[in-house]
Design an enzyme around this catalytic site. Structure first.
Site, PDB file in Angstrom:
ATOM      1  N   LYS A  23       0.794  -0.724   0.438  1.00 16.88           N
ATOM      2  CA  LYS A  23       0.151  -0.154  -0.019  1.00 16.88           C
ATOM      3  C   LYS A  23       1.416   1.072   0.111  1.00 16.88           C
ATOM      4  O   LYS A  23       0.504   2.098  -0.874  1.00 16.88           O
ATOM      5  CB  LYS A  23      -0.853  -0.266   0.995  1.00 16.88           C
ATOM      6  CG  LYS A  23      -2.000   1.288   1.211  1.00 16.88           C
ATOM      7  CD  LYS A  23      -2.711   0.625   1.850  1.00 16.88           C
ATOM      8  CE  LYS A  23      -3.314   0.726   3.722  1.00 16.88           C
ATOM      9  NZ  LYS A  23      -2.721   1.885   4.271  1.00 16.88           N
ATOM     10  N   SER A  24       1.896   1.082   0.866  1.00 17.41           N
ATOM     11  CA  SER A  24       2.673   2.409   1.584  1.00 17.41           C
ATOM     12  C   SER A  24       3.223   2.955   0.118  1.00 17.41           C
ATOM     13  O   SER A  24       3.525   4.078  -0.984  1.00 17.41           O
ATOM     14  CB  SER A  24       4.046   2.002   2.201  1.00 17.41           C
ATOM     15  OG  SER A  24       3.306   2.324   3.128  1.00 17.41           O
ATOM     16  N   ARG A  28       2.964   6.227  -3.597  1.00 17.90           N
ATOM     17  CA  ARG A  28       4.274   7.008  -4.166  1.00 17.90           C
ATOM     18  C   ARG A  28       4.226   6.902  -5.305  1.00 17.90           C
ATOM     19  O   ARG A  28       4.773   7.526  -5.962  1.00 17.90           O
ATOM     20  CB  ARG A  28       5.238   6.164  -3.385  1.00 17.90           C
ATOM     21  CG  ARG A  28       5.416   6.722  -1.492  1.00 17.90           C
ATOM     22  CD  ARG A  28       5.946   6.077  -1.066  1.00 17.90           C
ATOM     23  NE  ARG A  28       5.954   6.936   0.675  1.00 17.90           N
ATOM     24  CZ  ARG A  28       5.436   6.070   2.178  1.00 17.90           C
ATOM     25  NH1 ARG A  28       4.232   6.139   1.357  1.00 17.90           N
ATOM     26  NH2 ARG A  28       5.261   6.704   3.138  1.00 17.90           N
ATOM     27  N   GLY A  96      -4.592   7.763   4.929  1.00 16.87           N
ATOM     28  CA  GLY A  96      -4.059   8.591   6.020  1.00 16.87           C
ATOM     29  C   GLY A  96      -2.636   9.033   5.082  1.00 16.87           C
ATOM     30  O   GLY A  96      -2.388  10.007   4.995  1.00 16.87           O
ATOM     31  N   ARG A 124      -8.445  12.213  12.286  1.00 22.07           N
ATOM     32  CA  ARG A 124      -7.326  11.849  12.978  1.00 22.07           C
ATOM     33  C   ARG A 124      -6.157  12.641  12.175  1.00 22.07           C
ATOM     34  O   ARG A 124      -6.643  14.394  11.912  1.00 22.07           O
ATOM     35  CB  ARG A 124      -6.717  10.548  11.758  1.00 22.07           C
ATOM     36  CG  ARG A 124      -7.196   9.393  11.854  1.00 22.07           C
ATOM     37  CD  ARG A 124      -6.642   8.547  10.856  1.00 22.07           C
ATOM     38  NE  ARG A 124      -5.386   7.897  11.164  1.00 22.07           N
ATOM     39  CZ  ARG A 124      -4.815   7.477  10.624  1.00 22.07           C
ATOM     40  NH1 ARG A 124      -4.905   6.360   9.276  1.00 22.07           N
ATOM     41  NH2 ARG A 124      -3.554   7.313  10.143  1.00 22.07           N
ATOM     42  N   SER A 169       7.460   9.219  11.443  1.00 20.84           N
ATOM     43  CA  SER A 169       6.141   9.127  10.930  1.00 20.84           C
ATOM     44  C   SER A 169       7.097   8.713   9.567  1.00 20.84           C
ATOM     45  O   SER A 169       7.252  10.553   9.273  1.00 20.84           O
ATOM     46  CB  SER A 169       5.140  10.077  11.275  1.00 20.84           C
ATOM     47  OG  SER A 169       4.034   9.759  10.150  1.00 20.84           O
ATOM     48  N   ASP A 317       1.987  -1.201  11.469  1.00 23.90           N
ATOM     49  CA  ASP A 317       0.516  -1.128  11.517  1.00 23.90           C
ATOM     50  C   ASP A 317       0.105  -2.380  12.304  1.00 23.90           C
ATOM     51  O   ASP A 317      -0.754  -3.285  11.420  1.00 23.90           O
ATOM     52  CB  ASP A 317       0.728  -1.352  10.008  1.00 23.90           C
ATOM     53  CG  ASP A 317       0.575   0.485   9.431  1.00 23.90           C
ATOM     54  OD1 ASP A 317       0.192   1.346  10.180  1.00 23.90           O
ATOM     55  OD2 ASP A 317       1.241   0.548   8.238  1.00 23.90           O
ATOM     56  N   LYS A 344      -4.124   6.032  14.607  1.00 26.65           N
ATOM     57  CA  LYS A 344      -4.575   5.175  13.451  1.00 26.65           C
ATOM     58  C   LYS A 344      -6.169   5.168  13.196  1.00 26.65           C
ATOM     59  O   LYS A 344      -6.541   5.926  13.523  1.00 26.65           O
ATOM     60  CB  LYS A 344      -3.744   3.501  13.453  1.00 26.65           C
ATOM     61  CG  LYS A 344      -2.162   3.987  14.085  1.00 26.65           C
ATOM     62  CD  LYS A 344      -1.887   4.128  12.287  1.00 26.65           C
ATOM     63  CE  LYS A 344      -0.504   4.494  13.044  1.00 26.65           C
ATOM     64  NZ  LYS A 344       0.658   4.455  11.856  1.00 26.65           N
ATOM     65  N   ARG A 348      -6.317   2.485  17.715  1.00 24.22           N
ATOM     66  CA  ARG A 348      -5.967   0.729  17.669  1.00 24.22           C
ATOM     67  C   ARG A 348      -5.261   0.015  19.150  1.00 24.22           C
ATOM     68  O   ARG A 348      -5.520  -1.372  19.102  1.00 24.22           O
ATOM     69  CB  ARG A 348      -4.920   0.221  16.813  1.00 24.22           C
ATOM     70  CG  ARG A 348      -4.960   0.443  15.380  1.00 24.22           C
ATOM     71  CD  ARG A 348      -4.058  -0.241  14.108  1.00 24.22           C
ATOM     72  NE  ARG A 348      -5.113   0.052  13.112  1.00 24.22           N
ATOM     73  CZ  ARG A 348      -4.200   0.253  11.931  1.00 24.22           C
ATOM     74  NH1 ARG A 348      -3.187   0.011  11.993  1.00 24.22           N
ATOM     75  NH2 ARG A 348      -4.951   0.171  11.366  1.00 24.22           N
TER      76      ARG A 348
HETATM   77  C1  S3P Z   1       2.455   4.686   5.820  1.00 27.22           C
HETATM   78  C2  S3P Z   1       3.499   5.086   7.585  1.00 27.22           C
HETATM   79  C3  S3P Z   1       2.758   4.954   8.376  1.00 27.22           C
HETATM   80  C4  S3P Z   1       1.899   3.992   8.703  1.00 27.22           C
HETATM   81  C5  S3P Z   1       1.041   3.746   7.649  1.00 27.22           C
HETATM   82  C6  S3P Z   1       1.521   3.695   6.306  1.00 27.22           C
HETATM   83  C7  S3P Z   1       2.770   5.360   5.031  1.00 27.22           C
HETATM   84  O1  S3P Z   1       2.004   5.896   9.212  1.00 27.22           O
HETATM   85  O2  S3P Z   1       1.056   3.601   9.586  1.00 27.22           O
HETATM   86  O3  S3P Z   1      -0.162   2.663   7.478  1.00 27.22           O
HETATM   87  O4  S3P Z   1       2.413   4.728   4.090  1.00 27.22           O
HETATM   88  O5  S3P Z   1       3.989   6.398   4.901  1.00 27.22           O
HETATM   89  P1  S3P Z   1       2.541   7.162  10.335  1.00 27.22           P
HETATM   90  O6  S3P Z   1       3.576   8.148   8.722  1.00 27.22           O
HETATM   91  O7  S3P Z   1       1.560   7.858  10.054  1.00 27.22           O
HETATM   92  O8  S3P Z   1       3.825   6.337  11.374  1.00 27.22           O
END
Ligand code: S3P
Length: 440
Positions: A23-24, A28, A96, A124, A169, A317, A344, A348
């Site tokens: 997902k991350s 990007r 987020g 959030r 983060s 996560d 989150k 959680r």
């Molecule tokens: C993420 C960073 C994390 C993670 C989120 C994905 C990202 O969040 O919990 O699911 O893709 O950069 P935080 O930056 O709030 O820790």
């Protein structure tokens, strides 16, 4: 839409399979391919609601994105200065990552934008990105100075600076990096603990002048991005549910193929190995610049541990599913440094403590820690609080519980793990969509 799940005891999980794309990295990939010069191809794209929302937003900003087949995208990059104002609000859904990274990027554009999200995302905290971006000269207004909708005022000139993010983060760091692409001067970012470095790695791969090491990044101005091929590995955060399920259900032996094993994401594997979990990595290679491996997991007797706090950012996560492993292990598990879990998709700590207690576990919580006494679990009615990772965590817990478990509000699993139920069933999990019309 309310979707509930029914789950029960499993007789063992077996099979060899892959999981949806990371997902991350998928977020990007769309963002950076959109800003590149030329046409990029993305393979292994996560067809989840979160990442599709990001792709839709870039279409609104004037980027042509084709879907030649499922899990692939062709992105016609418009160059760093080619985005156009959208005629409507930009809806990040539940994501987020989408909202925070876009806040950084849109802060540097010549036009105004408004970012909105679903009810969870709208609760959030966004001040964490707004504050650091404001240090660079960004102008953002938010409900109560902290929550979406976020109105981003374009036309500001941003300055590179030295910034301490204070919170570990990757989203905050990445928002700054996106803004830094447009800033005058160099931007240096320092983190209290290293977080995932996908933005940095992808920028470098596409040709941007950037230097980084765990915990720090330097972004130089004046670069450009060259379109390329982006291959996305399987998401270890999705694999995590199946890994823990296989460790916990007697008789299990699973192989998960092509999983991303970036060091900043493998804290759970280390924690589970410390608990006695038999997890082996093989066929290690690289895909799109990221380390990947196949992972074999066999049923193991787990023992409780004191989780090293330094591992928490590398499994941020995976904490909910780690709590499930702890609740079914021998002895006590303690984990601290968990404050980020409170902000989150749901709180959680609260979500997991409520459900695990309903299933008979003995759990203590403080503001940023938990203590879990391992033992047997009993089926119960639990709430996911519309949080995808909480829903999947309880689906796993139920595989080892006596009796049936009803898990409420699981629709958001589609944000990160489309096809979870079908895959879970195929490997032997006892899990169905509830059609009993149970009260909602
Ligand atoms: C993420 C960073 C994390 C993670 C989120 C994905 C990202 O969040 O919990 O699911 O893709 O950069 P935080 O930056 O709030 O820790």
């Amino acid at each position: 839409m309310h979707v509930n799940w029914q789950a029960g005891t499993s007789k063992g999980l077996t099979g060899k399979f892959s999981v949806p794309g990371d997902k991350s990295i998928s977020h990007r990939a769309i963002m950076l391919a959109a800003l590149a010069n030329g046409v990029s191809r993305i393979d292994g794209f996560l067809e989840g609601e979160d990442t599709r929302a990001t792709a839709r937003i870039f279409a609104q900003l004037g980027v042509t994105i084709e879907t030649p087949d499922a899990q692939s995208r062709i992105v016609h990059g418009v160059g760093l200065h080619g985005l156009r104002a959208a005629s409507a609000n930009l809806d990040c859904g539940n994501a987020g990552t989408g909202m925070r990274l876009l806040t950084g990027l849109l802060s540097a554009q010549a036009f105004d934008s408004t970012l909105v999200g679903d009810s969870s995302l709208s609760q959030r905290p966004m001040a964490r990105v707004m504050g650091v971006l404001q240090q660079m000269g960004a102008k953002i207004t938010a409900r109560d100075d902290n929550f979406a909708p976020l109105h981003i005022h374009g036309g500001q000139s941003l300055r590179g600076c030295d910034i301490d993010t204070r919170v570990a983060s990757a989203q905050v760091k990445s928002a700054l990096i996106f803004a830094a692409l447009y800033a005058e001067g160099t931007t240096r970012i320092h983190e209290p603990r290293p977080t995932r470095d996908y933005t940095e790695a992808m920028l470098k791969a596409l040709g941007w002048p950037i230097e980084y090491a765990p915990g720090s990044v330097t972004v130089h101005p004046g670069g450009q991005l060259n379109a390329g091929q982006i291959r996305i590995p399987g998401d270890i955060s999705s694999a995590a549910f199946l890994i823990v399920a296989a460790l916990l259900v007697p008789g299990s032996d699973l192989v998960l193929e092509n999983i991303g094993i970036n060091l900043r994401r493998t804290g759970l594997l280390q924690a589970l190995q410390q608990m006695g979990g038999e997890i082996t990595l093989f066929n290690q290679s690289e895909a799109g610049g990221e380390p990947v491996a196949d992972i074999r997991v066999r049923y193991s007797v787990l023992s409780g541990i004191d989780l090293p706090e330094t591992l928490v950012p590398d499994m941020i996560d995976e904490c909910p599913i780690f709590f499930v492993a702890a609740a079914l292990a021998k002895g006590r598990t303690r984990a601290s440094g968990l404050a980020e879990l409170r902000v989150k998709e749901s709180d959680r700590i609260a979500s997991m403590v409520a459900g695990l207690r309903a299933m008979g576990a003995r759990v203590l919580e403080t503001e940023d820690s938990v203590e879990i006494e391992g033992g047997a679990l009993t089926g119960a009615e639990v709430d996911s609080f519309e949080d995808h990772r909480i829903a999947m965590s309880f689906a796993v817990a139920a595989q080892c519980a006596q009796g049936r478990t009803l898990i409420r509000d699981c629709a958001n699993v589609a944000t990160s793990f489309p096809g979870f139920i079908e895959l879970a069933q195929a490997i032997g999990m006892n899990l169905v969509v509830d059609t009993s019309g149970a009260p909602q």
